[in-house]
Design a protein around this motif. Structure first.
Motif, PDB file in Angstrom:
ATOM      1  N   ARG A  86       0.853  -1.256  -0.428  1.00 53.29           N
ATOM      2  CA  ARG A  86       0.080  -0.184  -0.105  1.00 53.29           C
ATOM      3  C   ARG A  86       1.168   1.522   0.160  1.00 53.29           C
ATOM      4  NH1 ARG A  86      -4.919  -2.167   4.411  1.00 53.29           N
ATOM      5  NH2 ARG A  86      -6.688  -2.251   2.089  1.00 53.29           N
ATOM      6  N   GLY A  87      -0.073   2.461  -0.541  1.00 52.01           N
ATOM      7  CA  GLY A  87       1.229   3.724  -0.348  1.00 52.01           C
ATOM      8  C   GLY A  87       1.314   3.598   1.043  1.00 52.01           C
ATOM      9  N   THR A  88       2.579   4.278   0.725  1.00 50.13           N
ATOM     10  CA  THR A  88       2.786   4.502   1.788  1.00 50.13           C
ATOM     11  C   THR A  88       4.100   6.066   1.898  1.00 50.13           C
ATOM     12  OG1 THR A  88       3.414   2.490   3.046  1.00 50.13           O
ATOM     13  CG2 THR A  88       4.722   3.892   3.857  1.00 50.13           C
ATOM     14  N   LEU A  89       3.332   6.654   2.489  1.00 43.01           N
ATOM     15  CA  LEU A  89       3.643   7.793   3.086  1.00 43.01           C
ATOM     16  C   LEU A  89       5.202   8.296   3.803  1.00 43.01           C
ATOM     17  CD1 LEU A  89       3.870  11.387   2.110  1.00 43.01           C
ATOM     18  CD2 LEU A  89       2.291  11.899   4.149  1.00 43.01           C
ATOM     19  N   VAL A  90       6.390   8.337   3.181  1.00 37.59           N
ATOM     20  CA  VAL A  90       7.351   8.687   3.458  1.00 37.59           C
ATOM     21  C   VAL A  90       8.451  10.494   4.144  1.00 37.59           C
ATOM     22  CG1 VAL A  90       9.471   7.850   3.100  1.00 37.59           C
ATOM     23  CG2 VAL A  90       7.640   6.476   3.375  1.00 37.59           C
ATOM     24  N   GLU A  95      17.650  13.022   3.920  1.00 44.34           N
ATOM     25  CA  GLU A  95      17.673  13.889   2.541  1.00 44.34           C
ATOM     26  C   GLU A  95      16.284  15.312   2.501  1.00 44.34           C
ATOM     27  OE1 GLU A  95      18.580  12.911  -1.510  1.00 44.34           O
ATOM     28  OE2 GLU A  95      18.992  12.026   0.626  1.00 44.34           O
ATOM     29  N   GLY A  96      15.583  15.344   3.192  1.00 41.16           N
ATOM     30  CA  GLY A  96      14.707  16.477   2.903  1.00 41.16           C
ATOM     31  C   GLY A  96      13.958  16.063   2.207  1.00 41.16           C
ATOM     32  N   GLU A  97      13.316  15.201   2.392  1.00 43.35           N
ATOM     33  CA  GLU A  97      12.935  14.684   1.019  1.00 43.35           C
ATOM     34  C   GLU A  97      10.507  13.610   1.182  1.00 43.35           C
ATOM     35  OE1 GLU A  97      11.976  15.901  -2.077  1.00 43.35           O
ATOM     36  OE2 GLU A  97      14.128  16.663  -2.220  1.00 43.35           O
ATOM     37  N   PHE A  98       9.912  14.101   0.785  1.00 40.37           N
ATOM     38  CA  PHE A  98       9.208  13.370   0.641  1.00 40.37           C
ATOM     39  C   PHE A  98       8.998  12.367   0.192  1.00 40.37           C
ATOM     40  CE2 PHE A  98       6.749  16.420   3.425  1.00 40.37           C
ATOM     41  CZ  PHE A  98       6.360  15.756   4.064  1.00 40.37           C
ATOM     42  N   SER A  99       8.244  11.080  -0.402  1.00 41.95           N
ATOM     43  CA  SER A  99       7.516  10.424  -0.854  1.00 41.95           C
ATOM     44  C   SER A  99       6.905   9.780  -0.559  1.00 41.95           C
ATOM     45  CB  SER A  99       9.149   9.103  -1.400  1.00 41.95           C
ATOM     46  OG  SER A  99       9.394   8.550  -0.296  1.00 41.95           O
ATOM     47  N   VAL A 100       5.971   8.949  -1.673  1.00 45.08           N
ATOM     48  CA  VAL A 100       4.868   7.617  -1.355  1.00 45.08           C
ATOM     49  C   VAL A 100       5.789   6.034  -2.390  1.00 45.08           C
ATOM     50  CG1 VAL A 100       2.886   7.042  -1.847  1.00 45.08           C
ATOM     51  CG2 VAL A 100       2.743   9.430  -1.553  1.00 45.08           C
ATOM     52  N   GLY A 122      -0.843   4.034   3.816  1.00 44.14           N
ATOM     53  CA  GLY A 122      -2.432   4.415   3.441  1.00 44.14           C
ATOM     54  C   GLY A 122      -2.970   4.028   2.749  1.00 44.14           C
ATOM     55  N   ILE A 123      -3.624   4.526   1.586  1.00 48.33           N
ATOM     56  CA  ILE A 123      -3.250   4.079   0.078  1.00 48.33           C
ATOM     57  C   ILE A 123      -3.122   5.137  -0.887  1.00 48.33           C
ATOM     58  CG2 ILE A 123      -5.713   4.005  -1.297  1.00 48.33           C
ATOM     59  CD1 ILE A 123      -5.315   1.120   0.959  1.00 48.33           C
ATOM     60  N   SER A 124      -2.614   5.241  -1.700  1.00 50.50           N
ATOM     61  CA  SER A 124      -2.149   6.199  -2.727  1.00 50.50           C
ATOM     62  C   SER A 124      -2.990   7.236  -3.345  1.00 50.50           C
ATOM     63  CB  SER A 124      -1.221   5.168  -3.737  1.00 50.50           C
ATOM     64  OG  SER A 124      -0.004   4.775  -3.491  1.00 50.50           O
ATOM     65  N   MET A 125      -2.497   8.499  -2.817  1.00 47.61           N
ATOM     66  CA  MET A 125      -3.676   9.708  -3.305  1.00 47.61           C
ATOM     67  C   MET A 125      -3.085   9.596  -5.331  1.00 47.61           C
ATOM     68  SD  MET A 125      -5.172  12.702  -1.660  1.00 47.61           S
ATOM     69  CE  MET A 125      -5.482  11.637  -0.143  1.00 47.61           C
ATOM     70  N   ALA A 134      -7.500   5.886  -8.852  1.00 46.33           N
ATOM     71  CA  ALA A 134      -8.804   5.021  -8.979  1.00 46.33           C
ATOM     72  C   ALA A 134      -7.942   3.535  -9.105  1.00 46.33           C
ATOM     73  CB  ALA A 134      -9.519   5.526  -9.759  1.00 46.33           C
ATOM     74  N   ALA A 135      -7.848   3.670 -10.069  1.00 46.03           N
ATOM     75  CA  ALA A 135      -7.206   1.713 -10.554  1.00 46.03           C
ATOM     76  C   ALA A 135      -5.927   1.642  -8.931  1.00 46.03           C
ATOM     77  CB  ALA A 135      -6.617   1.570 -12.106  1.00 46.03           C
ATOM     78  N   GLN A 136      -4.868   2.190  -8.747  1.00 47.45           N
ATOM     79  CA  GLN A 136      -3.827   2.343  -7.606  1.00 47.45           C
ATOM     80  C   GLN A 136      -4.945   1.823  -6.719  1.00 47.45           C
ATOM     81  OE1 GLN A 136      -1.023   1.479  -8.714  1.00 47.45           O
ATOM     82  NE2 GLN A 136      -0.740   1.366  -5.966  1.00 47.45           N
ATOM     83  N   ALA A 137      -5.530   2.589  -6.437  1.00 41.20           N
ATOM     84  CA  ALA A 137      -6.284   2.970  -4.582  1.00 41.20           C
ATOM     85  C   ALA A 137      -7.139   1.374  -4.546  1.00 41.20           C
ATOM     86  CB  ALA A 137      -7.636   3.538  -4.155  1.00 41.20           C
TER      87      ALA A 137
END
Length: 224
Positions: A86-90, A95-100, A122-125, A134-137
């Motif tokens: 599942r989509g995970t916010l990191v 590094e000072g960076e976000f990623s999903v 969570g679930i990728s937005m 939507a297909a990814q969710a």
């Protein structure tokens, strides 16, 4: 703690409660035994999906590679996205960076230093993927994507701000996502994740609260 709370109403009628802050002010917090956020002294929003009967955390919730609900190998500790990648916010603070990142376990997260990050599953937005989000969710087994429910999520922008977002308006995931794109970040949003919704969609921001249905939740995305 430094944050900005706002309440806005999108053109589709969805009322958003938002907290804008720095990712360095955010951490994952377990709520052993469960608690509504209205009964917490810590500001933030609800976090992981969880098992109602046991309180086991069913999505990743880690600080510096340490799951908030137990040890790395134990079920429900917050080290794994149970059953599904599942989509995970990191937030990689080194590094000072976000990623999903779509993963099944925190062990698979790509970070520079495993002792300098936090992550919430969570679930990728898919804010940059209009045709495929939507297909990814659905691939990530998002509960009740097309139904009418209260919603929660985390989004970030090009300036490395993060917004904790809750609506107690019953809406579809698409309506929630659309409201966020319209009203949050002034066109600078990069990506984000959906969190647990329905009655779990709760926020505490000082005296301001989005209550959901007042149920107990077992983790939160908290503010220092």
């Amino acid at each position: 703690m430094a944050y900005t709370y706002s309440q806005v109403t999108a053109s589709n009628g969805v009322v958003l409660h938002t907290i804008k802050t720095s990712p360095n002010s955010v951490y994952m917090k377990a709520l052993p035994g469960g608690s509504s956020l209205a009964n917490q002294s810590t500001d933030g929003i609800n976090g992981s999906f969880f098992d109602f009967s046991s309180g086991a955390l069913l999505t990743i919730a880690v600080n510096n590679d340490v799951p908030v609900g137990g040890s790395q190998g134990s079920y429900g500790s917050g080290y794994e996205n149970a059953k599904y990648a599942r989509g995970t916010l990191v937030w990689d603070s080194r590094e000072g960076e976000f990623s999903v990142q779509v993963v099944s376990s925190a062990a698979s997260l790509a970070v520079v230093n495993r002792h300098q990050y936090w992550a919430q599953g969570g679930i990728s937005m898919g804010l940059n993927n209009e045709s495929g989000w939507a297909a990814q969710a659905d691939k990530e087994n998002m509960p009740n994507r097309t139904g009418s429910a209260q919603r929660a999520g985390l989004v970030y922008n090009t300036s490395k701000n993060i917004w904790l977002v809750v609506t107690n308006t019953n809406c579809t995931a698409a309506q929630f996502r659309s409201a966020i794109k319209e009203k949050v970040g002034s066109g600078t949003l990069v990506n984000g994740i959906f969190l647990d919704g329905s009655g779990s969609a709760q926020m505490r921001a000082g005296t301001v609260k989005a209550a959901g249905d007042g149920r107990k939740v077992f983790s939160m995305v908290a503010l220092r």
